[in-house]
Design a protein around this motif. Structure first.
Motif, PDB file in Angstrom:
ATOM      1  N   ALA A 196       1.182  -1.909  -2.340  1.00 12.87           N
ATOM      2  CA  ALA A 196       0.280  -2.868  -3.107  1.00 12.87           C
ATOM      3  C   ALA A 196       1.458  -3.166  -4.564  1.00 12.87           C
ATOM      4  O   ALA A 196       1.029  -4.080  -4.867  1.00 12.87           O
ATOM      5  CB  ALA A 196      -0.512  -1.616  -4.506  1.00 12.87           C
ATOM      6  N   SER A 197       2.586  -3.065  -4.046  1.00 15.15           N
ATOM      7  CA  SER A 197       3.602  -3.884  -4.875  1.00 15.15           C
ATOM      8  C   SER A 197       5.139  -3.799  -4.292  1.00 15.15           C
ATOM      9  O   SER A 197       5.460  -3.627  -3.020  1.00 15.15           O
ATOM     10  CB  SER A 197       3.745  -3.352  -6.719  1.00 15.15           C
ATOM     11  N   GLY A 198       5.710  -4.918  -4.673  1.00 21.21           N
ATOM     12  CA  GLY A 198       7.177  -5.379  -4.254  1.00 21.21           C
ATOM     13  C   GLY A 198       7.099  -5.312  -3.366  1.00 21.21           C
ATOM     14  O   GLY A 198       6.794  -6.736  -2.891  1.00 21.21           O
ATOM     15  N   ALA A 234      -1.027   1.309   2.130  1.00 25.48           N
ATOM     16  CA  ALA A 234      -0.752   2.973   1.744  1.00 25.48           C
ATOM     17  C   ALA A 234      -0.016   2.911   0.395  1.00 25.48           C
ATOM     18  O   ALA A 234       0.930   2.678   0.489  1.00 25.48           O
ATOM     19  CB  ALA A 234      -0.468   4.207   3.009  1.00 25.48           C
ATOM     20  N   ASP A 235      -1.174   3.647  -0.873  1.00 27.81           N
ATOM     21  CA  ASP A 235       0.270   3.078  -2.283  1.00 27.81           C
ATOM     22  C   ASP A 235      -0.916   4.328  -3.024  1.00 27.81           C
ATOM     23  O   ASP A 235      -1.855   4.265  -2.209  1.00 27.81           O
ATOM     24  CB  ASP A 235      -0.354   2.048  -2.354  1.00 27.81           C
ATOM     25  N   ARG A 236       0.097   5.501  -3.776  1.00 28.87           N
ATOM     26  CA  ARG A 236      -0.181   6.259  -4.488  1.00 28.87           C
ATOM     27  C   ARG A 236      -1.287   5.393  -5.731  1.00 28.87           C
ATOM     28  O   ARG A 236      -1.502   6.549  -6.981  1.00 28.87           O
ATOM     29  CB  ARG A 236       0.205   6.937  -5.020  1.00 28.87           C
ATOM     30  N   SER A 276      -6.957  -4.553  -5.917  1.00 32.84           N
ATOM     31  CA  SER A 276      -6.805  -5.356  -5.868  1.00 32.84           C
ATOM     32  C   SER A 276      -5.828  -6.039  -4.736  1.00 32.84           C
ATOM     33  O   SER A 276      -6.086  -7.787  -4.776  1.00 32.84           O
ATOM     34  CB  SER A 276      -6.216  -5.545  -7.607  1.00 32.84           C
ATOM     35  N   ALA A 277      -5.019  -5.373  -4.502  1.00 34.44           N
ATOM     36  CA  ALA A 277      -4.116  -6.222  -3.662  1.00 34.44           C
ATOM     37  C   ALA A 277      -4.822  -6.297  -2.410  1.00 34.44           C
ATOM     38  O   ALA A 277      -4.908  -7.465  -1.433  1.00 34.44           O
ATOM     39  CB  ALA A 277      -2.614  -5.742  -2.884  1.00 34.44           C
ATOM     40  N   ASP A 283       9.132  -4.395 -10.196  1.00 31.22           N
ATOM     41  CA  ASP A 283       9.127  -2.833 -10.682  1.00 31.22           C
ATOM     42  C   ASP A 283      10.209  -2.332 -10.665  1.00 31.22           C
ATOM     43  O   ASP A 283      10.178  -2.055 -11.934  1.00 31.22           O
ATOM     44  CB  ASP A 283       7.568  -2.696 -10.494  1.00 31.22           C
ATOM     45  N   ILE A 284      10.726  -1.565  -9.222  1.00 27.67           N
ATOM     46  CA  ILE A 284      11.487  -0.829  -9.883  1.00 27.67           C
ATOM     47  C   ILE A 284      12.825  -1.084 -10.197  1.00 27.67           C
ATOM     48  O   ILE A 284      13.373  -0.018 -11.107  1.00 27.67           O
ATOM     49  CB  ILE A 284      11.776  -0.410  -8.041  1.00 27.67           C
ATOM     50  N   ASN A 285      13.218  -1.878 -11.261  1.00 29.55           N
ATOM     51  CA  ASN A 285      13.991  -2.569 -11.403  1.00 29.55           C
ATOM     52  C   ASN A 285      13.285  -2.959 -13.147  1.00 29.55           C
ATOM     53  O   ASN A 285      14.931  -3.190 -13.344  1.00 29.55           O
ATOM     54  CB  ASN A 285      14.930  -3.571 -11.330  1.00 29.55           C
ATOM     55  N   SER A 286      12.032  -2.855 -13.985  1.00 30.78           N
ATOM     56  CA  SER A 286      12.178  -3.226 -14.611  1.00 30.78           C
ATOM     57  C   SER A 286      12.351  -2.342 -15.732  1.00 30.78           C
ATOM     58  O   SER A 286      12.390  -2.681 -16.370  1.00 30.78           O
ATOM     59  CB  SER A 286      10.570  -4.029 -14.449  1.00 30.78           C
TER      60      SER A 286
END
Ligand SMILES: NC(=O)c1ccc[n+]([C@@H]2O[C@H](COP(=O)([O-])OP(=O)(O)OC[C@H]3O[C@@H](n4cnc5c(N)ncnc54)[C@H](O)[C@@H]3O)[C@@H](O)[C@H]2O)c1
Length: 257
Positions: free
Chosen positions: A15-17, A36-38, A45-46, A194-197
């Motif tokens: 769903a992201s990144g 697949a995402d939690r 939205s994706a 986002d992991i680095n945000s």
């Protein structure tokens, strides 16, 4: 494996990144997607965006650390789309930077559950059907932290080393079995996601560091799948970091006293 329109790609953390970047590239190549995402909102939205673009997409809210959720994902995919051609075990989380011995038990469990068990469950759930079909490709997202050590990031380092080892072993176990099943362990350096945000993590990244975009990584993943490349270190300068460790191992371990 040659990537062809109509194949099915499953991406956890899609769903992201980096996961969304890989899904986008696969969709551009005409593949059907399983995301697949939690994070249910981002997932919805994706998926809606892909559907608007005419992409076949099955979006399944899933926690990769939950064995029963992963079984449900496998059953749904099997029922709706059949076999998965490309499996990307990509979902991952980080833990706060601190000396190894000071990490609380909950952080160990949370990060190991997602980063290591998530990949294990993905392999358990989807590789048997690939073996039966005799074809496919598995991409496991590790990190440069799986090929070296980031100080004060011990839990993450350990889980990403585990992902490298799982990938190497999977490749060894598949080799010689007469199947056309490839394995790639994706080892990114810094990527703009986002992991680095998180401000605490962002503060530790040296000024002037160069970040790749998820799409840069995705393009390299596609090439690695087609070449059946086991190790994919995406960022410039990765080779120097790998060599530094190898040199030290060879210097100190390669010369018995
Ligand atoms: N961004 C980087 O610099 C970088 C570098 C090296 C490795 N990685 C790895 O890349 C992978 C993707 O991370 P990203 O950078 O795209 O970050 P991201 O936060 O943008 O994406 C991670 C996705 O995984 C999902 N996720 C987290 N836990 C989950 C769970 N238990 N079940 C299902 N989904 C879950 C999140 O909801 C999110 O959509 C991770 O494995 C990460 O460790 C990232």
């Amino acid at each position: 494996m040659k990537i062809k329109a109509g194949q099915v790609a499953l991406v956890t953390g899609g769903a992201s990144g980096i996961g969304l970047g890989m899904a986008t590239r696969f969709a551009e190549l005409g593949l059907k997607l399983v995301l697949a995402d939690r994070d249910e909102d981002r997932l919805a939205s994706a998926a809606a965006q892909f559907e608007r673009e005419g992409v076949t997409v099955l979006a399944v809210p899933t926690d990769v650390s939950d064995p029963s959720g992963m079984e449900r994902l496998r059953d749904l995919v099997c029922e709706r789309l059949g076999t998965v051609d490309i499996l990307c075990n990509n979902a991952g989380v980080v833990s706060p930077f601190r000396p190894l011995w000071t990490n609380p038990l909950e952080d160990w469990q949370r990060v190991v559950d997602v980063n290591m068990w998530g990949v294990i469950h993905g392999i358990r759930m989807f590789v048997p059907a690939m073996v039966e079909a005799g074809r496919g490709h598995v991409v496991n997202t590790a990190s440069m932290a799986g090929l070296g050590v980031i100080p004060s990031n011990g839990i993450y380092n350990a889980t990403k080393h585990a992902v490298v080892s799982l990938s190497e072993t999977l490749r060894a176990d598949l080799d010689g079995g007469g199947h056309d099943i490839g394995v790639t362990v994706l080892c990114p350096g810094l990527v703009e996601t986002d992991i680095n945000s998180d401000p605490a993590i962002a503060a530790l990244i040296p000024e002037g560091s160069v970040f790749l975009k998820p799409d840069d990584v995705a393009r390299q993943v596609v090439a690695a799948i087609e070449r059946n490349q086991l190790y994919l270190a995406t960022n410039a300068g990765s080779d120097a970091l790998i060599r530094m460790r190898q040199d030290r191992v060879m210097q100190e371990a390669g010369q018995p006293l």
